[in-house]
Design an enzyme around this catalytic site. Structure first.
Site, PDB file in Angstrom:
ATOM      1  N   GLU A 200       0.850  -1.184   0.000  1.00 17.14           N
ATOM      2  CA  GLU A 200       0.000   0.000   0.000  1.00 17.14           C
ATOM      3  C   GLU A 200       0.889   1.238   0.000  1.00 17.14           C
ATOM      4  O   GLU A 200       1.965   1.215   0.601  1.00 17.14           O
ATOM      5  CB  GLU A 200      -0.827  -0.015   1.290  1.00 17.14           C
ATOM      6  CG  GLU A 200      -2.144   0.653   1.218  1.00 17.14           C
ATOM      7  CD  GLU A 200      -3.024   0.216   2.388  1.00 17.14           C
ATOM      8  OE1 GLU A 200      -3.977  -0.532   2.166  1.00 17.14           O
ATOM      9  OE2 GLU A 200      -2.720   0.610   3.524  1.00 17.14           O
ATOM     10  N   ARG A 292     -16.367  -6.471  15.564  1.00 12.26           N
ATOM     11  CA  ARG A 292     -16.637  -6.664  17.001  1.00 12.26           C
ATOM     12  C   ARG A 292     -17.133  -5.363  17.604  1.00 12.26           C
ATOM     13  O   ARG A 292     -17.061  -4.315  16.973  1.00 12.26           O
ATOM     14  CB  ARG A 292     -15.323  -7.044  17.705  1.00 12.26           C
ATOM     15  CG  ARG A 292     -14.274  -5.951  17.540  1.00 12.26           C
ATOM     16  CD  ARG A 292     -13.054  -6.097  18.420  1.00 12.26           C
ATOM     17  NE  ARG A 292     -12.219  -4.923  18.345  1.00 12.26           N
ATOM     18  CZ  ARG A 292     -11.268  -4.698  17.445  1.00 12.26           C
ATOM     19  NH1 ARG A 292     -11.018  -5.597  16.507  1.00 12.26           N
ATOM     20  NH2 ARG A 292     -10.574  -3.578  17.461  1.00 12.26           N
ATOM     21  N   VAL A 295     -13.682  -1.067  22.122  1.00 13.79           N
ATOM     22  CA  VAL A 295     -13.468  -0.446  23.434  1.00 13.79           C
ATOM     23  C   VAL A 295     -14.139   0.937  23.478  1.00 13.79           C
ATOM     24  O   VAL A 295     -14.795   1.282  24.458  1.00 13.79           O
ATOM     25  CB  VAL A 295     -11.957  -0.306  23.734  1.00 13.79           C
ATOM     26  CG1 VAL A 295     -11.723   0.424  25.057  1.00 13.79           C
ATOM     27  CG2 VAL A 295     -11.272  -1.665  23.751  1.00 13.79           C
TER      28      VAL A 295
END
Ligand code: MV4
Length: 463
Positions: A200, A292, A295
């Site tokens: 990249e 997911r 935090v």
């Protein structure tokens, strides 16, 4: 709706999930390692099962013991929280095999997004902007050098199995390519069991901005705006906020529809986060998708008023999302400081017993933590001991509120990063919203040239 959910995690996120379940009338099962027997997640769950000794690989990563705990307690679903088994496609598949609902995306999606080269190619194909690079994996050094020549140096070699900053290396000259390529290949093979690499263009000093997505199993996808997470140290986020100080409502609408369209086409479900880098010209490039709960989700909950964990549970039970995109309203500004049991200057872990504890409160304040007076911070686990999250009408007021709360936060007996955050909340660059991934380096090099503050005395008795 589920009657009982097993929470396959510990610490503040386990407690956060238990709280959502309690409000939804769902019974909870906590799992814990032998040393976590006195933890709040164990005390506040309806039932608990010991799943092994302290070491993570013997307890919180022990799939056999966790599945046994779910089966003997009759849990119908498992919420994995973050870390541990949250993005483990094999675990999600095993849950399916046992007719236990994994509260998260499908195993297919976890596998796809876990392969960073494939994830990027997939997103690019769906119209999400990405940085120029190899289209997918690079097979050989020769092929890599050719692609690097086309992209132009500096380039970044990334491991397909990595992510979150693990397994990457900058190459500034053609002469260094082969050595770096082979080094990352070796490291990636050893660390992730996958030595595939991709290339990249390297962006110097970008901002890290991520979009929160929510999707149900009926094709509905919404986004909850973005979070700015540029204040990181060694790929550990320290401070997050929402909205990003540089995002405009127009740009949010454009990027927001790009991310929701992509998720619709993928048939994505549950919560997810699309990470972007923003360059100095304000252009955005997709990096990775996290499959997911994260935090830093509370800053999004504060500005949207949406309980992301409850939405995850609802959609896992087959319910539609509780709201449409047009009903998502962003209001005010939210900041999160991660309070770690670490030395505030070196960030070296500082486990031990907490001898005094006072947690801040008041209007627009949320503290997600499992600490209390006489609690012992264990050396086996993550050093995150509390998340201090504030909400106020403006960024300026949120910073003033955060300063006030950091001043009220007393944790004695161990070192914590509270003092570090107090310093950042007074930093002129932070105040002006000039953030980038090199903020921490600049912050600490400034501190070297300054006189240290006189230690403030803060003790409480019998807290
Ligand atoms: C990059 C980059 C510059 N250019 N990719 C680090 C975490 C992982 N998700 C990807 N990361 C980066 N990828 C290109 N092409 C710089 C980083 C990076 C970074 C990104 C977000 C937040 C903090 C960071 C700190 C160092 C490097």
């Amino acid at each position: 709706m589920f009657k009982k959910i097993l929470v396959a995690n510990r610490g503040e996120i386990a407690l956060r999930i238990i709280r959502a379940c309690r409000e939804m009338g769902i019974k909870t099962v906590a799992v814990y390692s032998s040393v976590d027997v006195d933890s709040l997640h164990v005390r506040f769950a309806d039932e608990s099962v010991c799943i092994g000794p302290p070491r993570n690989d013997k307890s919180y990563l022990n799939i056999l013991n966790i599945m046994s705990a779910a089966l003997v307690t009759g849990a119908e679903a498992i919420h994995p929280g973050y870390g541990y088994l949250a993005e483990n496609a094999s675990f999600a598949r095993i849950c399916d095999d046992h007719r236990i609902k994994f509260i998260g995306p499908s195993p297919r999606m976890l596998r796809l997004m876990g392969d960073k080269a494939k994830a990027k190619e997939t997103m690019r194909g769906l119209g999400v902007p990405t940085l120029p690079g190899s289209d997918g994996e690079v097979g050989t050094v020769k092929e890599g050098i050719q692609i690097a020549e086309e992209i132009g140096y500096p380039i970044l070699i990334k491991a397909s199995g990595g992510g979150g900053g693990k397994g990457m290396r900058i190459v500034r000259h053609k002469d260094d390519f082969m050595r770096s390529f082979e080094a990352v290949q070796g490291e990636a093979g050893a660390a992730f069991g996958n030595s595939a690499l991709y290339l990249e263009r390297y962006l110097g000093d970008p901002r890290h901005i991520e979009f929160q997505v929510l999707a149900d199993e009926h094709g509905n996808v919404i986004h909850l705006g973005e979070r700015e997470c540029s204040i990181q140290r060694r790929h550990q986020k320290l401070i997050e906020e929402s909205p990003s100080p540089v995002m405009t409502s127009r740009r949010r609408r454009t990027l927001g529809s790009i991310v929701t369209d992509a998720c619709k086409k993928l048939d994505y479900s549950s919560a997810g986060t699309m990470e972007f880098l923003m360059d100095t010209q304000g252009k955005y490039y997709f990096l990775e998708m996290n499959t997911r709960i994260q935090v830093e989700h509370p800053v999004t909950e504060f500005v949207t008023g949406i309980d992301i964990i409850k939405e995850m549970i609802n959609v896992a039970a087959g319910e539609p999302l509780s709201l449409k995109q047009s009903e998502v309203k962003l209001s005010g500004h939210s900041l999160e400081c991660r309070i770690n049991a670490e030395d505030p200057e070196t960030f070296a872990p500082s486990p031990g017993k907490i001898t005094a504890c006072n947690v801040p409160g008041g209007l627009g304040v949320r503290v997600d933590t499992t600490i209390y007076k006489d609690y012992t911070v264990l050396p086996y686990y993550d050093s995150l001991i509390a998340k201090l999250i504030v909400h106020a009408p403006t960024r300026r007021e949120a910073i003033l509120r955060m300063r006030r709360c950091l001043g009220e936060f007393v944790i004695e007996g161990i070192k914590t990063t509270v003092r570090f955050h107090e310093g950042v909340m007074k930093d002129p660059e932070f105040l002006s919203g000039k953030l980038s991934t090199s903020f921490i380096e600049r912050y600490f090099s400034k501190a070297l040239n300054e006189q240290p503050d006189v230690e403030r005395v803060r003790t409480i008795h019998g807290a």
